[in-house]
Design a protein around this motif. Structure first.
Motif, short mmCIF file in Angstrom:
data_model
loop_
_atom_site.label_atom_id
_atom_site.label_comp_id
_atom_site.label_asym_id
_atom_site.label_seq_id
_atom_site.Cartn_x
_atom_site.Cartn_y
_atom_site.Cartn_z
N ILE A 102 0.86 -1.20 0.00
CA ILE A 102 0.00 0.00 0.00
C ILE A 102 0.89 1.25 0.00
CG2 ILE A 102 -2.00 -1.08 1.12
CD1 ILE A 102 -1.15 0.23 3.76
N ASP A 103 0.33 2.37 -0.47
CA ASP A 103 1.10 3.61 -0.46
C ASP A 103 0.79 4.41 0.81
OD1 ASP A 103 -1.30 4.91 -0.85
OD2 ASP A 103 -0.96 5.34 -2.97
N LYS A 104 1.30 5.62 0.91
CA LYS A 104 1.16 6.39 2.16
C LYS A 104 -0.30 6.77 2.43
CE LYS A 104 2.43 10.90 0.17
NZ LYS A 104 1.21 10.96 -0.59
N ASP A 105 -1.15 6.72 1.38
CA ASP A 105 -2.57 7.03 1.56
C ASP A 105 -3.42 5.77 1.70
OD1 ASP A 105 -2.11 9.81 1.33
OD2 ASP A 105 -1.88 9.54 -0.85
N LYS A 106 -2.80 4.66 1.96
CA LYS A 106 -3.47 3.36 2.18
C LYS A 106 -4.08 2.77 0.90
CE LYS A 106 -4.68 4.63 6.91
NZ LYS A 106 -5.73 4.85 7.88
N ASN A 107 -3.70 3.30 -0.27
CA ASN A 107 -4.18 2.70 -1.52
C ASN A 107 -3.47 1.39 -1.76
OD1 ASN A 107 -5.85 4.94 -2.40
ND2 ASN A 107 -3.92 6.05 -2.63
N ARG A 108 -4.22 0.40 -2.26
CA ARG A 108 -3.62 -0.90 -2.57
C ARG A 108 -2.93 -0.79 -3.93
NH1 ARG A 108 -8.86 -2.28 -0.89
NH2 ARG A 108 -9.47 -2.94 -2.96
N ILE A 109 -1.60 -1.00 -3.94
CA ILE A 109 -0.87 -0.76 -5.18
C ILE A 109 -0.16 -2.00 -5.72
CG2 ILE A 109 -0.62 1.74 -4.97
CD1 ILE A 109 2.05 1.29 -3.60
N GLY A 110 -0.31 -3.12 -5.04
CA GLY A 110 0.29 -4.35 -5.58
C GLY A 110 -0.05 -5.52 -4.67
N MET A 111 -0.22 -6.69 -5.26
CA MET A 111 -0.46 -7.87 -4.44
C MET A 111 -0.06 -9.13 -5.19
SD MET A 111 -4.55 -7.60 -4.34
CE MET A 111 -5.56 -8.62 -5.37
N ALA A 112 0.20 -10.19 -4.42
CA ALA A 112 0.59 -11.46 -5.04
C ALA A 112 0.31 -12.59 -4.06
CB ALA A 112 2.07 -11.44 -5.41
N ILE A 113 0.12 -13.78 -4.62
CA ILE A 113 -0.13 -14.96 -3.78
C ILE A 113 0.71 -16.12 -4.31
CG2 ILE A 113 -2.20 -15.54 -5.15
CD1 ILE A 113 -3.42 -16.70 -2.54
N VAL A 114 1.29 -16.89 -3.41
CA VAL A 114 2.01 -18.10 -3.81
C VAL A 114 1.50 -19.24 -2.92
CG1 VAL A 114 4.25 -19.27 -3.83
CG2 VAL A 114 4.06 -16.93 -4.68
N ALA A 115 0.97 -20.27 -3.56
CA ALA A 115 0.36 -21.38 -2.82
C ALA A 115 1.40 -22.38 -2.33
CB ALA A 115 -0.69 -22.06 -3.69
N SER A 147 9.54 -15.70 -0.10
CA SER A 147 10.38 -14.93 -1.03
C SER A 147 9.79 -14.95 -2.44
CB SER A 147 11.83 -15.43 -1.02
OG SER A 147 11.85 -16.80 -1.23
N GLU A 148 9.15 -16.05 -2.82
CA GLU A 148 8.51 -16.10 -4.15
C GLU A 148 7.37 -15.09 -4.23
OE1 GLU A 148 7.45 -19.91 -5.92
OE2 GLU A 148 9.00 -20.85 -4.70
N ALA A 149 6.63 -14.95 -3.13
CA ALA A 149 5.49 -14.02 -3.13
C ALA A 149 6.00 -12.57 -3.24
CB ALA A 149 4.64 -14.21 -1.88
N ILE A 150 7.08 -12.27 -2.55
CA ILE A 150 7.66 -10.92 -2.63
C ILE A 150 8.17 -10.66 -4.06
CG2 ILE A 150 9.64 -9.50 -1.86
CD1 ILE A 150 7.62 -9.51 0.32
N ASP A 151 8.87 -11.65 -4.62
CA ASP A 151 9.36 -11.51 -6.01
C ASP A 151 8.18 -11.27 -6.96
OD1 ASP A 151 11.88 -11.93 -5.11
OD2 ASP A 151 12.05 -14.01 -5.83
N ALA A 152 7.10 -12.05 -6.76
CA ALA A 152 5.92 -11.92 -7.63
C ALA A 152 5.29 -10.54 -7.49
CB ALA A 152 4.91 -13.01 -7.29
#
Ligand code: ADP
Length: 263
Positions: free
Chosen positions: A18-31, A40-45
């Motif tokens: 999220i950014d400083k205004d709490k907007n969602r600016i990126g997400m990822a999921i690794v099962a 680490s895979e989720a962060i890379d993704a």
């Protein structure tokens, strides 16, 4: 600048930026479960799938079942607090949360600020958790993600009397062997899970509005069975499986502001 929340769940790691205004600016999921390369895979993704740059990250908070073994986080916060904080941003009118995860089930009551008032958790038994649904779908040869659509085709009510996972598995095999329709059995499985969840939720009590977070919220058949069993509307957040990661990111943002106030 941005901050990141990491939810290291029993079945999957979810990350949210999220950014400083709490907007969602990126997400990822690794099962992948905790203790693997999932985090680490989720962060890379996250960085591969967004325009974000890792060096602009000013804080990371971990939550979830595997939060204590996070290799990336500055600190950890409990899942209960993170789900409460996350849902307060997604659905501000919610006061009761059912968190239906891969390995545990929680009923959480929160106030209008997203602060936990009380909670109960079932983490000793697979009944009423994603594990129960995973075991049943495996034995039926279907994917967990298809359970909702299959349930929608049910025409006959079948009651699964066992909530113990091992006994229920035998019961499902026996129902299959006498030729019951797959859809009817799936609906019966959802009804059995809903009964178990209802038992826990009723002990905490429902203060409206009610929501469901975690992967279970993606299963329309389960949500329908729960609404019937609880006789209440259930509000579904836009990103139910990321609620904990969002809450962790909001904690990370708070940490950054506190740090800046001190400087
Ligand atoms: P955890 O945080 O413990 O890893 P999650 O909140 O990610 O758990 O939820 C995992 C559970 O959600 C799975 O066990 C499964 O029952 C359910 N689930 C995950 N993805 C889906 C999907 N696409 N459709 C239906 N159910 C799902």
């Amino acid at each position: 600048m941005h901050v990141v929340g990491i939810d290291i769940g029993s079945t999957a790691t979810k990350v949210m930026a999220i950014d400083k205004d709490k907007n969602r600016i990126g997400m990822a999921i690794v099962a992948k479960p905790p203790g693997t390369t999932g985090e680490s895979e989720a962060i890379d993704a996250l960085y591969e799938s967004s325009a974000l740059v890792a060096k602009d990250c000013t804080g990371i908070v971990a939550t979830g079942y595997g939060r204590l073994i996070s290799e990336k986080a500055d600190r950890e916060v409990s899942e209960i607090s993170c789900h409460a904080r996350g849902i307060n941003q997604l659905l501000p009118n919610v006061r009761t949360i059912i968190d239906f995860g891969g390995q545990d089930l929680k009923a959480i009551q929160i106030n209008d600020k997203g602060i936990v008032q009380q909670f109960l958790m079932n983490d000793k038994c697979a009944a009423g958790t994603g594990r129960f649904l995973e075991v049943m779908s495996r034995v039926m040869g279907i994917e967990v993600s298809k359970l909702g659509d299959i349930d929608a085709q049910a025409t006959k009510e079948i009651s699964i009397s066992n909530t113990c996972t091992v006994f229920a598995e035998s019961e499902v095999i026996s129902l299959m062997s006498v030729g019951h329709e797959q859809a009817d059995i799936v609906a019966g499985i959802h009804e059995a899970v809903a009964r178990k969840v209802t038992g826990l939720v009723m002990r905490v009590g429902i203060v409206p509005e009610l929501t469901i977070t975690g992967g279970g919220a993606l299963n329309k058949g389960l949500v329908g069975a729960l609404e019937k069993s609880l006789n209440t509307r259930i509000w579904i957040p836009e990103i139910p499986q990321y609620t904990g990661a969002l809450g962790a990111a909001l904690y990370a943002l708070e940490d950054v502001s506190k740090r800046q106030e001190k400087e």
